[in-house]
Write an enzyme that holds these catalytic residues in place. Sequence first.
Site, PDB file in Angstrom:
ATOM      1  N   ILE A  58       5.114  -3.836   8.978  1.00 56.36           N
ATOM      2  CA  ILE A  58       5.070  -5.305   8.992  1.00 56.36           C
ATOM      3  C   ILE A  58       5.200  -5.854   7.579  1.00 56.36           C
ATOM      4  CG2 ILE A  58       3.604  -7.314   9.511  1.00 56.36           C
ATOM      5  CD1 ILE A  58       2.374  -5.542  11.763  1.00 56.36           C
ATOM      6  N   HIS A  60       3.940  -8.496   5.622  1.00 56.66           N
ATOM      7  CA  HIS A  60       2.839  -9.455   5.742  1.00 56.66           C
ATOM      8  C   HIS A  60       3.160 -10.721   4.960  1.00 56.66           C
ATOM      9  CE1 HIS A  60       0.058  -6.850   7.871  1.00 56.66           C
ATOM     10  NE2 HIS A  60       0.487  -5.857   7.104  1.00 56.66           N
ATOM     11  N   VAL A 183       2.905  18.200  -8.301  1.00 55.14           N
ATOM     12  CA  VAL A 183       2.401  18.261  -9.678  1.00 55.14           C
ATOM     13  C   VAL A 183       1.065  19.001  -9.658  1.00 55.14           C
ATOM     14  CG1 VAL A 183       1.491  16.851 -11.568  1.00 55.14           C
ATOM     15  CG2 VAL A 183       3.618  16.205 -10.413  1.00 55.14           C
TER      16      VAL A 183
HETATM   17  C1  FAD Z   1      -2.120   2.953   9.299  1.00 56.88           C
HETATM   18  C2  FAD Z   1      -1.420   2.168   8.233  1.00 56.88           C
HETATM   19  C3  FAD Z   1      -0.793   0.945   8.530  1.00 56.88           C
HETATM   20  C4  FAD Z   1      -0.166   0.214   7.540  1.00 56.88           C
HETATM   21  N1  FAD Z   1       0.556  -0.896   7.880  1.00 56.88           N
HETATM   22  C5  FAD Z   1       1.221  -1.570   6.907  1.00 56.88           C
HETATM   23  C6  FAD Z   1       2.040  -2.684   7.244  1.00 56.88           C
HETATM   24  O1  FAD Z   1       2.268  -2.998   8.411  1.00 56.88           O
HETATM   25  N2  FAD Z   1       2.594  -3.390   6.232  1.00 56.88           N
HETATM   26  C7  FAD Z   1       2.389  -3.082   4.924  1.00 56.88           C
HETATM   27  O2  FAD Z   1       2.863  -3.801   4.065  1.00 56.88           O
HETATM   28  N3  FAD Z   1       1.678  -1.978   4.576  1.00 56.88           N
HETATM   29  C8  FAD Z   1       1.113  -1.212   5.546  1.00 56.88           C
HETATM   30  N4  FAD Z   1       0.408  -0.095   5.216  1.00 56.88           N
HETATM   31  C9  FAD Z   1       0.310   0.293   3.823  1.00 56.88           C
HETATM   32  C10 FAD Z   1       1.509   1.088   3.367  1.00 56.88           C
HETATM   33  O3  FAD Z   1       1.904   2.044   4.315  1.00 56.88           O
HETATM   34  C11 FAD Z   1       1.150   1.788   2.071  1.00 56.88           C
HETATM   35  O4  FAD Z   1       0.589   0.855   1.193  1.00 56.88           O
HETATM   36  C12 FAD Z   1       2.341   2.426   1.397  1.00 56.88           C
HETATM   37  O5  FAD Z   1       3.060   3.232   2.289  1.00 56.88           O
HETATM   38  C13 FAD Z   1       1.844   3.249   0.220  1.00 56.88           C
HETATM   39  O6  FAD Z   1       2.939   3.853  -0.388  1.00 56.88           O
HETATM   40  P1  FAD Z   1       2.725   4.896  -1.543  1.00 56.88           P
HETATM   41  O7  FAD Z   1       4.070   5.220  -2.050  1.00 56.88           O
HETATM   42  O8  FAD Z   1       1.706   4.363  -2.499  1.00 56.88           O
HETATM   43  O9  FAD Z   1       2.012   6.140  -0.865  1.00 56.88           O
HETATM   44  P2  FAD Z   1       2.598   7.333   0.038  1.00 56.88           P
HETATM   45  O10 FAD Z   1       3.611   6.872   0.993  1.00 56.88           O
HETATM   46  O11 FAD Z   1       1.398   8.007   0.589  1.00 56.88           O
HETATM   47  O12 FAD Z   1       3.330   8.247  -1.007  1.00 56.88           O
HETATM   48  C14 FAD Z   1       2.665   9.036  -1.949  1.00 56.88           C
HETATM   49  C15 FAD Z   1       3.503  10.256  -2.196  1.00 56.88           C
HETATM   50  O13 FAD Z   1       2.920  11.026  -3.233  1.00 56.88           O
HETATM   51  C16 FAD Z   1       3.145  12.384  -2.935  1.00 56.88           C
HETATM   52  N5  FAD Z   1       2.195  13.206  -3.669  1.00 56.88           N
HETATM   53  C17 FAD Z   1       0.858  13.296  -3.509  1.00 56.88           C
HETATM   54  N6  FAD Z   1       0.334  14.183  -4.371  1.00 56.88           N
HETATM   55  C18 FAD Z   1       1.369  14.657  -5.114  1.00 56.88           C
HETATM   56  C19 FAD Z   1       1.484  15.608  -6.161  1.00 56.88           C
HETATM   57  N7  FAD Z   1       0.407  16.264  -6.635  1.00 56.88           N
HETATM   58  N8  FAD Z   1       2.692  15.872  -6.677  1.00 56.88           N
HETATM   59  C20 FAD Z   1       3.809  15.233  -6.212  1.00 56.88           C
HETATM   60  N9  FAD Z   1       3.755  14.334  -5.197  1.00 56.88           N
HETATM   61  C21 FAD Z   1       2.550  14.042  -4.665  1.00 56.88           C
HETATM   62  C22 FAD Z   1       2.951  12.465  -1.435  1.00 56.88           C
HETATM   63  O14 FAD Z   1       3.572  13.612  -0.896  1.00 56.88           O
HETATM   64  C23 FAD Z   1       3.578  11.175  -0.980  1.00 56.88           C
HETATM   65  O15 FAD Z   1       4.935  11.335  -0.606  1.00 56.88           O
HETATM   66  C24 FAD Z   1      -0.202   0.672   6.208  1.00 56.88           C
HETATM   67  C25 FAD Z   1      -0.803   1.899   5.905  1.00 56.88           C
HETATM   68  C26 FAD Z   1      -1.359   2.662   6.919  1.00 56.88           C
HETATM   69  C27 FAD Z   1      -1.895   4.020   6.601  1.00 56.88           C
END
Ligand code: FAD
Length: 493
Positions: A58, A60, A183
């Site tokens: 979504i 937001h 990492v």
């Molecule tokens: C149930 C749920 C519903 C949600 N609904 C919404 C929504 O409708 N709308 C919205 O705006 N947001 C929503 N969110 C929030 C949104 O999904 C997250 O904020 C966003 O996906 C976060 O992205 P990210 O890249 O920070 O994390 P992630 O997608 O978790 O990516 C982090 C990456 O880091 C990698 N990683 C971890 N450790 C290491 C390491 N040591 N070395 C190398 N790589 C590593 C992982 O493999 C992963 O690929 C929702 C979240 C959840 C869980």
Amino acid sequence: MSRKLDRATSAIDVVIIGAGVVGCAIARELSRYEVRVVVCEAAAEAGQGGASKANTGILHAGYDPLPGTLMARLCVRGNALYDRICADLGIQIVRNGTLVVAMSVEERSHLDELLQRGLANGVSGMRVLTRDELLALEPRLNPKADSALFAGTGGTVEPYEVTIVLAENAAVNGVEFLFESPVRGIRSVRGSWEVAIDRRILQTRFIVNAAGLFADDISAMAGAGDFTLYPRRGEYVLIENQLDYEVHRPVFQVPTTRGKGIVVSRTVDGTIIAGPTADDGDDKESTATTTDGLARTLAGARRSVPMLDSRHVIAQFVGNRAVMKERDDFLIEIGAPRFVNVAGIKSPGLTAAPAIAEYVVGLLGEEGLKLRKNVDFVAENATEMLFRCCSAEQQERMIAGDPSFGRIVCRCECVTEGDVVRAIRRPAGARTVDGVKFRTRAGMGRCQAGFCEPRVVDILARELTSSALAVTKCGPGSEILVGNLRPEGGHNA
Ligand SMILES: Cc1cc2nc3c(=O)[nH]c(=O)nc-3n(C[C@H](O)[C@H](O)[C@H](O)COP(=O)(O)OP(=O)(O)OC[C@H]3O[C@@H](n4cnc5c(N)ncnc54)[C@H](O)[C@@H]3O)c2cc1C
């Protein structure tokens, strides 16, 4: 010597840890400048390792976060940036608003609170709907509903599509992705950082920690700030769309302190999605679904849409929110010299991602990263329409030019061999069965990959010149085939 070759042979300026939607958005934003960027990702592909593939998708509007928070500011800005990004990169977006439904007069007072919060955050296009207005917009909702907050700037995207396409565009613009490269260690050495991954040590001047739920571990490795993240599990169901319970936009219930409640929404591809539950845990990697989660999701969803029928459930999945113990806001700040933490990016992190990227690039600039424009930056991805999205004339031309577009691989979603091959051959393209699925929808239909999986495995093996036995669902440990029935390798089992 071309500028691209210069960039490829020069020292690394920025290592981004994590290729979720946040890491990929930052990578693409940085590729607008002449900096050499390497993304280290533990999983086999962009968007496969964490929350970015398992959320509600979504956009937001921004009435939910408390005014004055970084979350509020970046949500509203990120939402506004999506139209441009989706147009440039050919990402599907449906922007027809979101609803928060009050089921009683008591709940109605919360709508006004959200409306005021939204106004304070600078959200436009909101209004409170009467019961009749609400049911005219969404006739399948619970007729006992009292009223609703409509936010016109809300919408939906496919979260995995956004992540993949951002990564692919960053790759087109020179960003290097190292997949299956977790990492393991970080240390500061005379004004630069050493980042240890499995096969090598990378030297870089700047690090961006976008490791999702594991950002606390990464920060601790570098001595760049002490905070703790824990997972809040969210279970979902995907339900085949039926007229009896069709909804056209995300339908929220009045939020509680634990989150936004069970949402019933429609993905951009038309499937009904319901969830997420909200259960705190300590296993950051647990994505197993449960019968209890299914029951609670359906019961919660039926509060909004009573006719939802469990017989039409297609799939369940789990996403883990990265909840920070110490604060209820995004943490995006310099944790150590030339080291940016991007942590606690729970919802609305998908919406905020493009704005987070702008913000992080600003912080890197303040930390001394030289930001000279990359005049070769290409904002658009080459348009490669999927076969099923083309007109009959276009389809005929595609088959005439390449007969593989005439061979159907996934019957449910009408995906052709040509579509799968293209998905693999793109920069930062598919390497796994899930990678093909998220780029083409092969395997997402009613039969849930029963027909297409063996065909996708064969094409991946052929294109990646590996054995079919080495092809995985989503990286090492998820191999699909266990051996050959015939020693000479006639049939795989
Ligand atoms: C149930 C749920 C519903 C949600 N609904 C919404 C929504 O409708 N709308 C919205 O705006 N947001 C929503 N969110 C929030 C949104 O999904 C997250 O904020 C966003 O996906 C976060 O992205 P990210 O890249 O920070 O994390 P992630 O997608 O978790 O990516 C982090 C990456 O880091 C990698 N990683 C971890 N450790 C290491 C390491 N040591 N070395 C190398 N790589 C590593 C992982 O493999 C992963 O690929 C929702 C979240 C959840 C869980």
